[in-house]
Scaffold this motif. Structure first.
Motif, PDB file in Angstrom:
ATOM      1  N   GLU A  52       0.835  -1.200   0.000  1.00 28.80           N
ATOM      2  CA  GLU A  52       0.000   0.000   0.000  1.00 28.80           C
ATOM      3  C   GLU A  52       0.872   1.253   0.000  1.00 28.80           C
ATOM      4  OE1 GLU A  52      -3.624   2.218   2.461  1.00 28.80           O
ATOM      5  OE2 GLU A  52      -2.671   0.423   3.297  1.00 28.80           O
ATOM      6  N   ASP A  53       0.439   2.236  -0.748  1.00 33.07           N
ATOM      7  CA  ASP A  53       1.074   3.552  -0.733  1.00 33.07           C
ATOM      8  C   ASP A  53       0.362   4.392   0.323  1.00 33.07           C
ATOM      9  OD1 ASP A  53       2.247   5.962  -1.132  1.00 33.07           O
ATOM     10  OD2 ASP A  53       1.753   6.140  -3.267  1.00 33.07           O
ATOM     11  N   ALA A  54       0.866   4.337   1.552  1.00 35.75           N
ATOM     12  CA  ALA A  54       0.191   4.995   2.674  1.00 35.75           C
ATOM     13  C   ALA A  54       0.175   6.509   2.531  1.00 35.75           C
ATOM     14  CB  ALA A  54       0.859   4.599   3.991  1.00 35.75           C
ATOM     15  N   ARG A  56      -0.808   8.162   0.146  1.00 35.67           N
ATOM     16  CA  ARG A  56      -1.979   8.586  -0.630  1.00 35.67           C
ATOM     17  C   ARG A  56      -3.288   8.197   0.045  1.00 35.67           C
ATOM     18  NH1 ARG A  56      -1.198   7.602  -6.987  1.00 35.67           N
ATOM     19  NH2 ARG A  56      -2.942   9.066  -6.931  1.00 35.67           N
ATOM     20  N   ARG A  57      -3.207   7.751   1.276  1.00 33.53           N
ATOM     21  CA  ARG A  57      -4.431   7.345   1.976  1.00 33.53           C
ATOM     22  C   ARG A  57      -5.239   8.591   2.343  1.00 33.53           C
ATOM     23  NH1 ARG A  57      -4.056   3.359   7.051  1.00 33.53           N
ATOM     24  NH2 ARG A  57      -3.033   2.125   5.403  1.00 33.53           N
ATOM     25  N   SER A  59      -9.139  10.523   3.613  1.00 37.27           N
ATOM     26  CA  SER A  59     -10.123  10.445   4.679  1.00 37.27           C
ATOM     27  C   SER A  59     -11.432  11.036   4.179  1.00 37.27           C
ATOM     28  CB  SER A  59      -9.643  11.212   5.918  1.00 37.27           C
ATOM     29  OG  SER A  59      -9.418  12.579   5.600  1.00 37.27           O
ATOM     30  N   SER A  76     -16.292   5.400   1.011  1.00 36.70           N
ATOM     31  CA  SER A  76     -15.026   5.789   1.624  1.00 36.70           C
ATOM     32  C   SER A  76     -13.975   5.957   0.528  1.00 36.70           C
ATOM     33  CB  SER A  76     -14.580   4.741   2.641  1.00 36.70           C
ATOM     34  OG  SER A  76     -14.422   3.483   2.022  1.00 36.70           O
ATOM     35  N   ARG A  79      -8.045   3.361  -1.604  1.00 39.42           N
ATOM     36  CA  ARG A  79      -6.685   3.209  -1.078  1.00 39.42           C
ATOM     37  C   ARG A  79      -5.809   2.709  -2.210  1.00 39.42           C
ATOM     38  NH1 ARG A  79      -7.591   0.641   4.898  1.00 39.42           N
ATOM     39  NH2 ARG A  79      -5.308   0.664   4.876  1.00 39.42           N
ATOM     40  N   TRP A  80      -4.610   3.262  -2.271  1.00 36.92           N
ATOM     41  CA  TRP A  80      -3.728   3.020  -3.403  1.00 36.92           C
ATOM     42  C   TRP A  80      -2.691   1.947  -3.080  1.00 36.92           C
ATOM     43  CZ3 TRP A  80      -4.274   5.435  -8.147  1.00 36.92           C
ATOM     44  CH2 TRP A  80      -5.253   6.428  -8.186  1.00 36.92           C
ATOM     45  N   PHE A  81      -2.445   1.094  -4.061  1.00 39.54           N
ATOM     46  CA  PHE A  81      -1.496  -0.004  -3.892  1.00 39.54           C
ATOM     47  C   PHE A  81      -0.528  -0.049  -5.067  1.00 39.54           C
ATOM     48  CE2 PHE A  81      -4.874  -1.125  -1.076  1.00 39.54           C
ATOM     49  CZ  PHE A  81      -4.272  -1.828  -0.038  1.00 39.54           C
ATOM     50  N   PRO A 166      -5.887   2.066  -7.645  1.00 44.89           N
ATOM     51  CA  PRO A 166      -6.752   2.300  -6.486  1.00 44.89           C
ATOM     52  C   PRO A 166      -7.643   1.105  -6.194  1.00 44.89           C
ATOM     53  CG  PRO A 166      -7.717   3.319  -8.412  1.00 44.89           C
ATOM     54  CD  PRO A 166      -6.429   2.671  -8.877  1.00 44.89           C
ATOM     55  N   GLY A 169     -13.209   2.044  -2.244  1.00 44.06           N
ATOM     56  CA  GLY A 169     -13.627   2.035  -0.853  1.00 44.06           C
ATOM     57  C   GLY A 169     -14.972   1.362  -0.673  1.00 44.06           C
TER      58      GLY A 169
END
Length: 234
Positions: A52-54, A56-57, A59, A76, A79-81, A166, A169
Motif C-alpha cells: 500500500e502507498d500509505a 496517498r491514503r 479520509s 469511503s 486506497r492506493w497499492f 486504487p 472504498g
C-alpha cells in the motif's frame, strides 16, 4: 482490483501484437516445473509484490449519485497499492526471448498509464489514473535475484513493471428520503368520543393519512426532499 490490473496489462500487451503473432501472455509463477511444461512462445507477467502507498491514503467519504442526480450512497476514499510484476519472455532461443522482451519494453515505456479503454470493473468505474512504469522496485521490495531464488529457477533477463492502482472504498447506501411527516391526534376523554383531525408537524403539503393512519394503502408521490447533486442545503 488485482485481477482488473492483470486484465489491463493483458490487453495492453495484446494490442502490441503479441497475441496476434501466437505468443501467449500468462500470469503464472515462472518456476522450474512451469518452464518445463511450456510449449509455445510465452510472455510471463508474474505478480510478486503488493504494497500500500500509505502517503496517498485519504479520509472522509465521497458521494454517489444516480442517473437523475440524487444522492444514493456514500463511499469511503480509495486506497492506493503498488503492484510489482516480473516480466519474462520464454522461447526456444535467447534471441527470440530478447525480441519478445524488447517488444514488451517498447509497449510499456510508450505510456505512463494504463489507457482508460483497457480498464474494467471498479478501475473503470472510479475513473482514476492507473500509473505504469518500469523504474524497478522500491527499497523494501524483493530484488529480482531474490524472486528467482524463491521460485527455484535459474535467473534470466526480466523487466520489473510497477502499477499504482486504487482499491475502491466501501459503499454504504443512504437511507430512503422522508416523504411523510408525523401526524398527532387526540381523542375525547368521554366514552365513545371521536378522534379529532390529525395535526401534521412537518410537510404541510402532504395529505392526511386517513383513519387507518400510515398503515393504510395510499399512493406515493415523488420524493420532494431528496437531495440533488450540487444542493447545498444542510
Amino acid at each position: 482490483m488485482i485481477h482488473e490490473v492483470d486484465e489491463g496489462l493483458r490487453r495492453l500487451l495484446g494490442e502490441s501484437g503479441l497475441e496476434a503473432s501466437g505468443v501467449e501472455v500468462v500470469f503464472d509463477a515462472p518456476t522450474r516445473d512451469w518452464a518445463a511444461r511450456r510449449s509455445a512462445p510465452t510472455v510471463c507477467v508474474f505478480l510478486y509484490d503488493i504494497r500500500e502507498d500509505a502517503t496517498r491514503r485519504g479520509s472522509g467519504a465521497g458521494e454517489v449519485y444516480d442517473a437523475d442526480g440524487y444522492l444514493v450512497a456514500r463511499r469511503s476514499p480509495p486506497r492506493w497499492f503498488e503492484l510489482t510484476y516480473l516480466v519474462t519472455a520464454w522461447a526456444n532461443r535467447p534471441q527470440d526471448e530478447h525480441r519478445l522482451l524488447s517488444q514488451v519494453l517498447a509497449t510499456v515505456v510508450a505510456t505512463d498509464t494504463l489507457p482508460a479503454r483497457l480498464l474494467t470493473g471498479t478501475l473503470a468505474e472510479l475513473g482514476l489514473t492507473v500509473a505504469l512504469d518500469t523504474t524497478g522496485t522500491g527499497d523494501v521490495a524483493p530484488s529480482a535475484a531474490d524472486v528467482w531464488s524463491a521460485l527455484g529457477g535459474e535467473m534470466k533477463a526480466s523487466l520489473q513493471v510497477r502499477v499504482r492502482a486504487p482499491l475502491a472504498g466501501a459503499t454504504r447506501r443512504t437511507a430512503p428520503p422522508v416523504t411523510e411527516g408525523l401526524v398527532v391526534r387526540s381523542t375525547a376523554r368521554s366514552e365513545g368520543g371521536e378522534a379529532t383531525p390529525g395535526r401534521r408537524l412537518r410537510y404541510k403539503e402532504a395529505t392526511d393519512p386517513g383513519p387507518d393512519g400510515f398503515a393504510g394503502p395510499r399512493e406515493r408521490g415523488p420524493a420532494p426532499a431528496r437531495r440533488r447533486r450540487g444542493d447545498r442545503r444542510p
